[in-house]
Design a protein around this motif. Structure first.
Motif, PDB file in Angstrom:
ATOM      1  N   LEU A   1       0.635  -0.866   0.428  1.00  0.00           N
ATOM      2  CA  LEU A   1       0.185   0.293   0.586  1.00  0.00           C
ATOM      3  C   LEU A   1       0.780   1.084   0.014  1.00  0.00           C
ATOM      4  O   LEU A   1       2.120   1.010   0.544  1.00  0.00           O
ATOM      5  CB  LEU A   1      -0.875  -0.343   1.114  1.00  0.00           C
ATOM      6  N   ASP A   2       0.293   2.363  -1.277  1.00  0.00           N
ATOM      7  CA  ASP A   2       1.685   3.940  -0.570  1.00  0.00           C
ATOM      8  C   ASP A   2       1.275   3.685   0.476  1.00  0.00           C
ATOM      9  O   ASP A   2       0.160   4.327   2.217  1.00  0.00           O
ATOM     10  CB  ASP A   2       0.690   4.392  -1.123  1.00  0.00           C
ATOM     11  N   VAL A   3       2.172   4.619   1.030  1.00  0.00           N
ATOM     12  CA  VAL A   3       2.344   5.253   2.775  1.00  0.00           C
ATOM     13  C   VAL A   3       1.609   6.739   2.684  1.00  0.00           C
ATOM     14  O   VAL A   3       1.446   6.314   4.302  1.00  0.00           O
ATOM     15  CB  VAL A   3       4.000   5.106   2.793  1.00  0.00           C
ATOM     16  N   THR A   4       1.582   7.698   1.706  1.00  0.00           N
ATOM     17  CA  THR A   4       1.091   8.529   1.595  1.00  0.00           C
ATOM     18  C   THR A   4      -0.737   8.407   1.206  1.00  0.00           C
ATOM     19  O   THR A   4      -1.197   9.139   1.752  1.00  0.00           O
ATOM     20  CB  THR A   4       1.934   9.033   0.996  1.00  0.00           C
ATOM     21  N   ASP A   5      -0.764   7.328   0.823  1.00  0.00           N
ATOM     22  CA  ASP A   5      -2.104   7.028   0.478  1.00  0.00           C
ATOM     23  C   ASP A   5      -2.708   5.546   0.713  1.00  0.00           C
ATOM     24  O   ASP A   5      -2.400   5.045  -0.446  1.00  0.00           O
ATOM     25  CB  ASP A   5      -2.668   7.832  -1.286  1.00  0.00           C
ATOM     26  N   PRO A   6      -3.059   5.453   1.598  1.00  0.00           N
ATOM     27  CA  PRO A   6      -2.822   3.434   1.577  1.00  0.00           C
ATOM     28  C   PRO A   6      -4.513   3.269   1.094  1.00  0.00           C
ATOM     29  O   PRO A   6      -4.428   1.910   0.550  1.00  0.00           O
ATOM     30  CB  PRO A   6      -3.725   2.838   2.931  1.00  0.00           C
ATOM     31  N   HIS A   7      -5.180   3.714   0.082  1.00  0.00           N
ATOM     32  CA  HIS A   7      -5.960   3.272  -0.273  1.00  0.00           C
ATOM     33  C   HIS A   7      -5.328   2.531  -2.159  1.00  0.00           C
ATOM     34  O   HIS A   7      -5.911   2.440  -2.740  1.00  0.00           O
ATOM     35  CB  HIS A   7      -7.444   4.094  -0.838  1.00  0.00           C
ATOM     36  N   LYS A   8      -4.049   3.195  -2.094  1.00  0.00           N
ATOM     37  CA  LYS A   8      -4.049   2.466  -3.602  1.00  0.00           C
ATOM     38  C   LYS A   8      -3.031   1.628  -3.743  1.00  0.00           C
ATOM     39  O   LYS A   8      -1.943   1.345  -3.108  1.00  0.00           O
ATOM     40  CB  LYS A   8      -2.541   3.835  -3.756  1.00  0.00           C
ATOM     41  N   ARG A   9      -3.136   0.750  -4.177  1.00  0.00           N
ATOM     42  CA  ARG A   9      -2.091  -0.140  -3.691  1.00  0.00           C
ATOM     43  C   ARG A   9      -1.503  -0.695  -5.797  1.00  0.00           C
ATOM     44  O   ARG A   9      -1.898   0.032  -6.472  1.00  0.00           O
ATOM     45  CB  ARG A   9      -3.443  -1.517  -4.211  1.00  0.00           C
ATOM     46  N   SER A  10      -0.273  -0.907  -4.531  1.00  0.00           N
ATOM     47  CA  SER A  10       0.803  -1.068  -6.003  1.00  0.00           C
ATOM     48  C   SER A  10       1.084  -2.926  -6.511  1.00  0.00           C
ATOM     49  O   SER A  10       1.213  -3.242  -4.999  1.00  0.00           O
ATOM     50  CB  SER A  10       2.143  -0.480  -5.832  1.00  0.00           C
ATOM     51  N   VAL A  11       1.895  -3.068  -7.064  1.00  0.00           N
ATOM     52  CA  VAL A  11       2.427  -4.734  -6.864  1.00  0.00           C
ATOM     53  C   VAL A  11       3.336  -4.596  -7.143  1.00  0.00           C
ATOM     54  O   VAL A  11       4.517  -3.976  -8.405  1.00  0.00           O
ATOM     55  CB  VAL A  11       1.568  -5.401  -7.730  1.00  0.00           C
ATOM     56  N   ILE A  12       4.696  -4.466  -6.686  1.00  0.00           N
ATOM     57  CA  ILE A  12       6.453  -4.668  -6.878  1.00  0.00           C
ATOM     58  C   ILE A  12       7.050  -5.858  -7.237  1.00  0.00           C
ATOM     59  O   ILE A  12       6.799  -7.330  -6.580  1.00  0.00           O
ATOM     60  CB  ILE A  12       6.647  -3.702  -5.984  1.00  0.00           C
ATOM     61  N   ARG A  13       7.323  -5.807  -7.962  1.00  0.00           N
ATOM     62  CA  ARG A  13       8.070  -7.097  -9.376  1.00  0.00           C
ATOM     63  C   ARG A  13       9.812  -7.222  -8.722  1.00  0.00           C
ATOM     64  O   ARG A  13      10.244  -6.623  -9.347  1.00  0.00           O
ATOM     65  CB  ARG A  13       7.958  -7.911  -9.869  1.00  0.00           C
ATOM     66  N   LEU A  14       9.894  -8.798  -8.118  1.00  0.00           N
ATOM     67  CA  LEU A  14      11.241  -9.163  -8.186  1.00  0.00           C
ATOM     68  C   LEU A  14      11.717  -9.563  -8.277  1.00  0.00           C
ATOM     69  O   LEU A  14      11.198 -11.162  -8.513  1.00  0.00           O
ATOM     70  CB  LEU A  14      11.861  -8.833  -6.679  1.00  0.00           C
ATOM     71  N   VAL A  15      12.863  -9.672  -9.645  1.00  0.00           N
ATOM     72  CA  VAL A  15      12.790 -11.014 -10.850  1.00  0.00           C
ATOM     73  C   VAL A  15      14.519 -11.316 -10.549  1.00  0.00           C
ATOM     74  O   VAL A  15      15.457 -10.408 -10.954  1.00  0.00           O
ATOM     75  CB  VAL A  15      12.827 -10.595 -11.712  1.00  0.00           C
ATOM     76  N   LEU A  16      14.749 -12.582 -10.284  1.00  0.00           N
ATOM     77  CA  LEU A  16      15.921 -12.886  -9.940  1.00  0.00           C
ATOM     78  C   LEU A  16      16.482 -13.912 -11.731  1.00  0.00           C
ATOM     79  O   LEU A  16      15.848 -14.693 -12.120  1.00  0.00           O
ATOM     80  CB  LEU A  16      16.702 -13.792  -9.097  1.00  0.00           C
ATOM     81  N   THR A  17      17.001 -13.139 -13.026  1.00  0.00           N
ATOM     82  CA  THR A  17      17.261 -14.097 -14.179  1.00  0.00           C
ATOM     83  C   THR A  17      18.801 -14.520 -14.154  1.00  0.00           C
ATOM     84  O   THR A  17      19.131 -14.221 -13.819  1.00  0.00           O
ATOM     85  CB  THR A  17      17.343 -13.165 -14.949  1.00  0.00           C
ATOM     86  N   ALA A  18      18.898 -16.259 -14.955  1.00  0.00           N
ATOM     87  CA  ALA A  18      20.389 -16.633 -14.373  1.00  0.00           C
ATOM     88  C   ALA A  18      19.864 -17.592 -15.548  1.00  0.00           C
ATOM     89  O   ALA A  18      19.466 -18.621 -16.143  1.00  0.00           O
ATOM     90  CB  ALA A  18      20.600 -16.912 -13.110  1.00  0.00           C
ATOM     91  N   THR A  19      21.534 -17.940 -15.967  1.00  0.00           N
ATOM     92  CA  THR A  19      21.223 -19.555 -16.907  1.00  0.00           C
ATOM     93  C   THR A  19      20.728 -20.831 -15.953  1.00  0.00           C
ATOM     94  O   THR A  19      20.842 -20.600 -14.463  1.00  0.00           O
ATOM     95  CB  THR A  19      22.732 -19.576 -17.409  1.00  0.00           C
ATOM     96  N   VAL A  20      20.684 -21.408 -16.545  1.00  0.00           N
ATOM     97  CA  VAL A  20      19.714 -23.085 -16.218  1.00  0.00           C
ATOM     98  C   VAL A  20      21.256 -22.979 -14.785  1.00  0.00           C
ATOM     99  O   VAL A  20      20.882 -24.384 -13.771  1.00  0.00           O
ATOM    100  CB  VAL A  20      19.847 -24.106 -16.429  1.00  0.00           C
ATOM    101  N   SER A  21      22.564 -23.176 -15.140  1.00  0.00           N
ATOM    102  CA  SER A  21      23.546 -23.765 -14.727  1.00  0.00           C
ATOM    103  C   SER A  21      23.662 -23.262 -13.806  1.00  0.00           C
ATOM    104  O   SER A  21      24.662 -23.479 -12.642  1.00  0.00           O
ATOM    105  CB  SER A  21      25.149 -24.168 -15.693  1.00  0.00           C
ATOM    106  N   GLN A  22      23.644 -21.622 -13.609  1.00  0.00           N
ATOM    107  CA  GLN A  22      24.147 -21.108 -12.286  1.00  0.00           C
ATOM    108  C   GLN A  22      23.294 -20.337 -11.185  1.00  0.00           C
ATOM    109  O   GLN A  22      23.597 -20.169  -9.825  1.00  0.00           O
ATOM    110  CB  GLN A  22      24.899 -19.587 -13.038  1.00  0.00           C
ATOM    111  N   HIS A  23      21.910 -20.731 -11.893  1.00  0.00           N
ATOM    112  CA  HIS A  23      20.688 -20.062 -10.971  1.00  0.00           C
ATOM    113  C   HIS A  23      20.980 -21.087  -9.577  1.00  0.00           C
ATOM    114  O   HIS A  23      20.236 -20.253  -8.170  1.00  0.00           O
ATOM    115  CB  HIS A  23      19.213 -20.217 -11.619  1.00  0.00           C
ATOM    116  N   PRO A  24      21.191 -22.535  -9.527  1.00  0.00           N
ATOM    117  CA  PRO A  24      21.342 -23.090  -7.984  1.00  0.00           C
ATOM    118  C   PRO A  24      22.034 -21.606  -7.118  1.00  0.00           C
ATOM    119  O   PRO A  24      21.562 -21.546  -5.965  1.00  0.00           O
ATOM    120  CB  PRO A  24      22.096 -24.050  -8.500  1.00  0.00           C
TER     121      PRO A  24
END
Length: 169
Positions: free
Chosen positions: A125-148
């Motif tokens: 929720l927006d810290v200044t207006d809790p009626h506003k919803r935001s979605v944050i996307r965090l993404v890790l992209t790696a090669t198949v061999s490096q991902h682990p």
């Protein structure tokens, strides 16, 4: 501690990068839609694992699962193939989240690559207006061999993500 208050995110957040990871200008690394990009210090077969952050206001009633599905559809338009290999709801009713893992085949820098994406969606929720919803996307992209090897860094990074309450004052 990275704050990136100037980044194009609907809600300011704070986080700490894993050791060795370095911030990179999104435009310079081919990710202009991202608000923030961090790169791993050791490329694998010419591909550098990365963490990206983006987000948007979501005034609609779409669930995080539906938003994640929309992301898969967009990625499918740019990749050779995309397969969801796992997904689950995380968090709590007050701080919901959703995670999914994707197997992606794509041409990156002119080279066909098999990649893994670990995506996390957080509803805030927006810290200044809790009626506003935001979605944050965090993404890790790696090669198949490096991902682990880099997945634990991503998990450590995720544990540090929180709203930047100082940015609202």
């Amino acid at each position: 501690m990275c704050g990136c208050r100037g980044c194009q995110r609907p809600v300011p957040i704070q986080f700490e990068l894993p050791e060795g990871w370095r911030a990179a200008p999104p435009d310079a690394v081919g990710a202009p839609q991202a608000a923030f990009v961090a790169r791993h210090p050791q490329p694998d077969a010419g591909f550098t694992a990365n963490i990206t952050i983006d987000g948007e206001y979501r005034p609609d009633a779409a669930t995080l699962s539906e938003i994640a599905h929309q992301s898969v559809e967009r990625l499918s338009q740019a990749a050779t193939s995309v397969e969801v290999t796992g997904h689950r709801e995380i968090g709590s009713a007050d701080a919901p989240g959703f995670t999914q893992t994707l197997a992606v085949s794509a041409v990156v820098g002119g080279v066909a690559r098999d990649l893994i994406q670990s995506q996390v969606y957080l509803s805030m929720l927006d810290v200044t207006d809790p009626h506003k919803r935001s979605v944050i996307r965090l993404v890790l992209t790696a090669t198949v061999s490096q991902h682990p090897d880099v997945l634990s860094d991503f998990q450590d990074f995720l544990r540090t993500v929180r709203p930047d309450t100082d940015a609202a004052s």
